[in-house]
Design an enzyme around this catalytic site. Structure first.
Site, PDB file in Angstrom:
ATOM      1  N   HIS A   2      45.857  33.534  51.427  1.00  0.00           N
ATOM      2  CA  HIS A   2      46.837  33.509  50.567  1.00  0.00           C
ATOM      3  C   HIS A   2      46.669  33.539  49.105  1.00  0.00           C
ATOM      4  CE1 HIS A   2      49.770  31.934  53.914  1.00  0.00           C
ATOM      5  NE2 HIS A   2      49.156  33.125  54.211  1.00  0.00           N
ATOM      6  N   GLU A  51      32.226  47.653  38.435  1.00  0.00           N
ATOM      7  CA  GLU A  51      31.189  47.569  39.328  1.00  0.00           C
ATOM      8  C   GLU A  51      31.300  47.281  40.575  1.00  0.00           C
ATOM      9  OE1 GLU A  51      26.813  47.958  39.958  1.00  0.00           O
ATOM     10  OE2 GLU A  51      28.260  48.979  38.516  1.00  0.00           O
TER      11      GLU A  51
END
EC number: 4.2.1.109
Length: 252
Positions: A125, A151
């Site tokens: 969550h 990246e």
């Protein structure tokens, strides 16, 4: 579609504690509490929300419902045989801990195992995941998170049937499904997203969280951590008016 006929839970054996007793720290019954504790400290599974499941051959180990994630122990873990689940209206457990309930995430975890041959599935969550779905509500495409030229995208595989990982310049795409009043009712929509986007390793749930899976615990954890990093980066980029998709040319 709302759940009208709850799944019947059945335990095959009364004495099956041997399935969760092991001195091996890599045993699923030991790993799940450790992972859940780490995720709790990251703020991903606050208030008993979220969960994790690991598949070891035909055995599936599942975190229970309603247990504080930082206090979870191996004796709280459910175990089932994935090959014994032949009736969708009945779930047969090899081990059910007393006085606990199975996680409502179970059918979604099972979808990752049966449709993607995953070895681990994680549900969080995460606030960053929820914020991404909120930002997408006002975007032209509200059902897909896309980002490239970052990246950390390299942490993700190219797809379920493909080899290798995405590259820096590739675009990571994570589908978004709408939330439902009951967690198990998300299953059909998660499965639809898997079918529509076969290369994805995760599905966002609007105003709820995210499901992430991988062929191993290591891969699922790596992708979950990387995805949360990218979600946070994306929220900060939005604040600065920076686009999630950019045209950065490769250096020759």
């Amino acid at each position: 579609m709302a759940t009208q006929n709850p799944i019947q839970e059945v335990q095959e054996s009364e004495n099956s504690d041997h399935l969760i007793i092991s001195q091996d720290p890599q045993h699923p019954a030991n790993l799940i509490p450790e992972l859940c504790s780490k995720f709790w400290h990251l703020g991903w599974v606050t208030g008993t929300g979220g969960g994790a499941s690991i598949r070891n051959d035909n055995l599936v180990y599942l975190a229970p419902s309603g247990v504080q994630k930082e206090l979870m122990k191996p004796e709280h873990i459910y175990v089932l045989d994935i090959t014994a689940q032949v009736n969708p209206k009945q779930r047969i457990y090899l081990r059910s801990p007393p006085n606990l309930k199975p996680s409502q995430c179970t059918p979604l975890f099972m979808a990752a195992f049966t449709k993607r041959n995953a070895g681990c599935c994680i549900h969080t969550h995460s606030q960053w995941a929820v914020l991404i779905t909120l930002l997408l509500e006002s975007a032209p495409n509200t059902t897909m998170f896309e980002i490239n030229n970052i990246e950390q995208i390299k942490a993700f595989g190219k797809g379920y049937t493909k080899t290798g990982n995405l590259g820096y310049h590739d675009t990571l795409r994570i589908p978004v499904i709408e939330n439902t009043p009951h967690e198990e009712d998300l299953t059909e929509y998660l499965e639809e997203a898997m079918e529509k986007y076969p290369d994805t390793y995760a599905v966002l749930v609007r105003r709820h969280g995210v499901y992430v899976w991988g062929e191993s615990v290591h891969k699922a954890k790596t992708q979950c951590e990387s995805l949360d990093y990218l979600f946070q980066i994306a929220v900060e980029m939005k604040k600065l008016g920076l686009p999630w998709l950019s045209n950065v040319k490769p250096i020759a």
